[in-house]
Design a protein around this motif. Sequence first.
Motif, mmCIF file in Angstrom:
data_model
loop_
_atom_site.group_PDB
_atom_site.id
_atom_site.type_symbol
_atom_site.label_atom_id
_atom_site.label_comp_id
_atom_site.label_asym_id
_atom_site.label_seq_id
_atom_site.Cartn_x
_atom_site.Cartn_y
_atom_site.Cartn_z
ATOM 1 N N THR A 30 0.825 -1.216 0.000
ATOM 2 C CA THR A 30 0.000 0.000 0.000
ATOM 3 C C THR A 30 0.861 1.270 0.000
ATOM 4 O OG1 THR A 30 -0.068 -0.025 2.404
ATOM 5 C CG2 THR A 30 -1.905 -1.106 1.275
ATOM 6 N N ARG A 31 2.134 1.148 0.419
ATOM 7 C CA ARG A 31 2.994 2.340 0.499
ATOM 8 C C ARG A 31 4.076 2.367 -0.570
ATOM 9 N NH1 ARG A 31 4.023 0.036 5.736
ATOM 10 N NH2 ARG A 31 2.151 0.447 6.950
ATOM 11 N N ALA A 32 4.083 1.343 -1.429
ATOM 12 C CA ALA A 32 5.223 1.199 -2.348
ATOM 13 C C ALA A 32 5.412 2.419 -3.251
ATOM 14 C CB ALA A 32 5.067 -0.070 -3.179
ATOM 15 N N SER A 33 4.316 2.962 -3.760
ATOM 16 C CA SER A 33 4.521 4.073 -4.705
ATOM 17 C C SER A 33 4.922 5.352 -3.965
ATOM 18 C CB SER A 33 3.312 4.286 -5.609
ATOM 19 O OG SER A 33 2.223 4.638 -4.852
ATOM 20 N N GLU A 34 4.468 5.521 -2.716
ATOM 21 C CA GLU A 34 4.841 6.710 -1.951
ATOM 22 C C GLU A 34 6.335 6.669 -1.565
ATOM 23 O OE1 GLU A 34 3.705 9.499 -1.510
ATOM 24 O OE2 GLU A 34 4.661 10.298 0.288
ATOM 25 N N THR A 35 6.816 5.494 -1.102
ATOM 26 C CA THR A 35 8.244 5.423 -0.735
ATOM 27 C C THR A 35 9.116 5.573 -1.985
ATOM 28 O OG1 THR A 35 8.045 3.022 -0.656
ATOM 29 C CG2 THR A 35 8.144 4.138 1.425
ATOM 30 N N ASP A 36 8.608 5.093 -3.105
ATOM 31 C CA ASP A 36 9.335 5.282 -4.365
ATOM 32 C C ASP A 36 9.422 6.779 -4.682
ATOM 33 O OD1 ASP A 36 10.295 4.462 -7.122
ATOM 34 O OD2 ASP A 36 8.438 5.492 -7.664
ATOM 35 N N ARG A 37 8.337 7.492 -4.420
ATOM 36 C CA ARG A 37 8.307 8.929 -4.737
ATOM 37 C C ARG A 37 9.295 9.697 -3.866
ATOM 38 N NH1 ARG A 37 6.238 13.461 -3.299
ATOM 39 N NH2 ARG A 37 5.216 12.648 -1.442
ATOM 40 N N ILE A 38 9.294 9.389 -2.541
ATOM 41 C CA ILE A 38 10.169 10.179 -1.655
ATOM 42 C C ILE A 38 11.621 9.668 -1.638
ATOM 43 C CG2 ILE A 38 8.304 11.052 -0.172
ATOM 44 C CD1 ILE A 38 8.990 8.944 1.863
ATOM 45 N N GLY A 39 11.831 8.426 -2.057
ATOM 46 C CA GLY A 39 13.206 7.902 -2.140
ATOM 47 C C GLY A 39 13.859 7.684 -0.793
ATOM 48 N N LYS A 40 13.067 7.237 0.183
ATOM 49 C CA LYS A 40 13.623 6.957 1.519
ATOM 50 C C LYS A 40 13.053 5.649 2.041
ATOM 51 C CE LYS A 40 14.412 11.554 3.275
ATOM 52 N NZ LYS A 40 14.168 12.488 4.331
ATOM 53 N N PHE A 41 13.734 5.063 3.014
ATOM 54 C CA PHE A 41 13.172 3.880 3.662
ATOM 55 C C PHE A 41 12.072 4.357 4.612
ATOM 56 C CE2 PHE A 41 12.633 0.250 6.336
ATOM 57 C CZ PHE A 41 12.832 -0.814 5.471
ATOM 58 N N SER A 42 10.869 3.783 4.456
ATOM 59 C CA SER A 42 9.740 4.330 5.206
ATOM 60 C C SER A 42 9.687 3.831 6.656
ATOM 61 C CB SER A 42 8.448 3.970 4.461
ATOM 62 O OG SER A 42 7.503 3.405 5.308
ATOM 63 N N ASN A 43 9.398 4.754 7.561
ATOM 64 C CA ASN A 43 9.285 4.399 8.979
ATOM 65 C C ASN A 43 8.098 3.479 9.252
ATOM 66 O OD1 ASN A 43 11.516 5.596 10.208
ATOM 67 N ND2 ASN A 43 10.586 7.610 9.935
ATOM 68 N N GLU A 44 7.037 3.619 8.461
ATOM 69 C CA GLU A 44 5.868 2.741 8.635
ATOM 70 C C GLU A 44 6.245 1.300 8.260
ATOM 71 O OE1 GLU A 44 5.639 5.595 6.983
ATOM 72 O OE2 GLU A 44 4.278 6.785 8.228
ATOM 73 N N ASN A 45 7.031 1.158 7.198
ATOM 74 C CA ASN A 45 7.476 -0.188 6.818
ATOM 75 C C ASN A 45 8.357 -0.795 7.896
ATOM 76 O OD1 ASN A 45 6.129 -0.161 4.389
ATOM 77 N ND2 ASN A 45 7.879 0.592 3.224
#
Length: 386
Positions: A30-45
């Motif tokens: 559900t967050r794959a495209s957002e983390t791709d956009r920001i280019g960071k490892f996501s804290n939610e993940n």
Amino acid sequence: MWNLYKPFIKSKRQNELFEKADQLATRIKTRASETDRIGKFSNENLKDLKEMDYHSLTLPKSMGGEELSLYEFVLLQQKLAEGDPSVALSIGWHLGIIMEIRDEQLWEEKTFEWMGREIKEHQKLINRAATEPATGSPTRGGIPETTATKTKSGYILNGRKSFTTMAEVLDYFIVSAFIQEEDDIGWFIVEREQNGVSIKHTWDTLGMRGTGSDDLLLKDVIIPSSRHVEKKQERKTVPKGWLLHIPACYLGIAIAARNEAIQFAKHYQPNSLNKPISEVHHIQDKIGRMDLELLNAQYFMYAVADKWDQNPEYRTELGPDLAAVKTQATNAANKVVDLAMRIAGGHGLSKTADFERFYRDVRAGLHNPPMDDAVLQTLSKRALDD
Ligand SMILES: Cc1cc2nc3c(=O)[nH]c(=O)nc-3n(C[C@H](O)[C@H](O)[C@H](O)COP(=O)(O)OP(=O)(O)OC[C@H]3O[C@@H](n4cnc5c(N)ncnc54)[C@H](O)[C@@H]3O)c2cc1C
């Protein structure tokens, strides 16, 4: 839709572990495209990985882990990559490093036990920082420009590492550095919160953007001798089975692209046709070719992983086969994503669909180790040697 994992889930335990990876994959997707956009490892993940205790899976059972075999590790990582390959590759480094230290007894027992507690009880994450701008891929044998200068009680580290996956969220880095006084390359455990440790945000890449593989900067970092955990001269030259998490990751992207393309083909019906495009010959041909690539790569990868697990006495000879799996799988994954894009046509170019992200992410597999030219050299050397 026919499940491409079906031939490879062979026991109740594997099924349960696979279910766990499937649940996590569903969350991170559900967050794959957002983390791709920001280019960071996501804290939610990060939170999800820790909540599901995924990061402890390769720890020995005595340390509260599941002591995954290589076969199981590959199976879970492939499924996870279907949700988000950046998360899978990132946690794959952490899990694979633990597996290698566990199986090769690379560290002193008490140091590994301490790290095991850090991971299991305090949810800490580790990764190796080996690549540098001047060495390029460390697999080529370049000497690190990062230095470890000997002191009375340990070492002082100075240098810069590039491509450090998850840099911003890691707790420990295992850093390679050249020790002039010992004429050796050593590996040192560096804590994120130590004086002189900082991260420079440099990761702005075409694909695998969510790995957050930034630069690690080390300025006069004081390391006690007990954190000098590996010496190159003492390392056995056992092939690295755990690196199969790389082909597993890129095959996960290929399966995601294949499944999306099939869904698209079943539902897309332009008004020039009285049936969906899945009933058109050239689309069926492309679907067949995607599955041919995937079956070929998967049977090869799982057979080699199984060989590693079942025949430990054969491991020292398995290096070329492991390397061949990586080249075969990452190139097959690139072909599958290309075919999926051709099925989707112009729709696949849209930023609102996942195809273009798969297309960018899968490309990165070519630049994870071992690289294709080195693999072909290894195979050719084995064939030519008497
Ligand atoms: C998504 C991702 C995550 C990564 N995560 C990590 C990580 O967590 N930690 C880490 O340490 N590294 C990491 N890496 C780095 C990776 O392992 C490689 O070091 C990096 O991709 C550079 O490899 P390269 O072959 O492109 O670069 P280079 O080695 O600079 O090669 C560039 C070109 O020169 C050629 N070349 C270079 N040297 C030789 C040689 N001796 N002989 C023949 N040809 C040569 C190569 O074939 C290539 O064509 C990551 C990379 C990616 C893409």
